[in-house]
Design an enzyme around this catalytic site. Structure first.
Site, PDB file in Angstrom:
ATOM      1  N   GLN A 179       0.850  -1.195   0.000  1.00  0.00           N
ATOM      2  CA  GLN A 179       0.000   0.000   0.000  1.00  0.00           C
ATOM      3  C   GLN A 179       0.885   1.243   0.000  1.00  0.00           C
ATOM      4  OE1 GLN A 179      -2.614   0.338   3.352  1.00  0.00           O
ATOM      5  NE2 GLN A 179      -3.490   2.283   2.683  1.00  0.00           N
TER       6      GLN A 179
ATOM      7  N   GLU B 213       3.369   6.573   7.900  1.00  0.00           N
ATOM      8  CA  GLU B 213       4.684   6.697   8.532  1.00  0.00           C
ATOM      9  C   GLU B 213       5.272   5.354   8.946  1.00  0.00           C
ATOM     10  OE1 GLU B 213       7.054   9.191  12.009  1.00  0.00           O
ATOM     11  OE2 GLU B 213       5.071   9.841  11.344  1.00  0.00           O
TER      12      GLU B 213
END
Length: 300
Positions: free
Chosen positions: A78, A96
């Site tokens: 992703q 992150e």
């Protein structure tokens, strides 16, 4: 397989386009912006900086190692989302953990969705994306809601629409921020649940909150047992000599009607029974006056 190879090649092609100073895209209306904005591009990890608006403050090292191992075997499935800051310079909006895990195993590039957003939009995207995650603790969620209200200046009603949650759900999370920081940390670390916290928040004195929190942890009380303990706490306080009783309905309604009237600039009538139940009446004489009063009440 052919499709995947073609997609990767396209990503590399866009990456080269972004490194061309003559194609420095600054806004959605710039030349070639449609080829880049909203598309997946392979970006150099060194060209990406961490988002200072990231609402998440802690990352589980063990979970990060597991993600890094998965990325080493399967790649980044992703893409992360970034916003363009300057020529060949980007800032994380979301993803992150994927970014950190990729750096951990030494990846040089990472697939990224490129957005063009200002600071406020970036903060909002980061907060809303963060709230949708399944692995957040209740305090992280509550803090994200609070930041959306404070920094994006959303009402709880607007926030409810933005994140797709009932207003009552948002209220329940945000009430947890009234708990002593020690108890908030206990919820974040998994020593007790949000249900326990929702019970303890009904105790105003922080010292008493902590005393009952320690009892919950020490005796491993269930949520139901904790709720009962809180009810007993209030009963004991009510029966203790020297406790100042609540004002009578007549006294508190007279005082409150004056305060509300001053705040709203309108005559406010409050009636209450001995049980404490009552009604607030705020008359208005035009739609304009109604909208003014409404704005003061809901904070829009």
């Amino acid at each position: 397989m052919a499709k995947a190879t073609k997609k990767q090649a396209l990503g590399r092609g866009l990456s080269a386009l972004l490194k061309d100073p003559e194609n420095d895209i600054r806004s959605a209306s710039d030349k070639n912006a449609d080829k880049v904005v909203g598309n997946i591009v392979e970006l150099d990890i060194t060209a990406i900086e961490v988002n200072p608006f990231q609402p998440r403050s802690s990352f589980n090292n063990e979970a990060l190692e597991e993600l890094a191992s998965s990325i080493r075997e399967l790649g980044v499935i992703q893409p992360i989302t970034v916003r363009k800051l300057d020529f060949n310079k980007y800032q994380l909006v979301s993803g992150e953990r994927r970014y950190r895990a990729s750096k951990l195993i030494g990846l040089e590039t990472i697939p990224s969705y490129i957005r063009i957003a200002n600071d406020q939009e970036s903060l909002e995207m980061a907060l809303v994306e963060n709230i949708q995650r399944q692995d957040l603790d209740p305090i992280e969620i509550a803090l994200s809601y609070q930041r959306l209200i404070d920094e994006i200046q959303l009402t709880q009603e607007k926030l409810s629409e933005r994140v797709g949650k009932k207003r009552s759900t948002i209220t329940n999370y945000m009430r947890l921020l009234r708990l002593d920081p020690i108890i908030q940390t206990g919820i974040r670390d998994g020593f007790m649940t949000m249900g326990h916290g929702r019970a303890l928040v009904n105790i105003e004195k922080k010292a008493d909150q902590i005393a009952l929190y320690e009892r919950v942890i020490g005796k491993n009380l269930s949520v139901r047992d904790t709720e009962l303990a809180v009810r007993n706490y209030h009963k004991e306080r009510d029966s203790t000599k020297g406790i100042v009783k609540s004002e009578s309905p007549t006294v508190f309604t007279k005082k409150a009607s004056g305060e509300l009237g001053d705040h709203l600039g309108a005559k406010v009538t409050i009636s209450a029974a001995e049980s404490g139940k009552g009604k607030i009446t705020i008359p208005f004489h035009s739609e304009e006056e109604f909208q003014r009063i409404k704005k003061l009440i809901v904070g829009e």
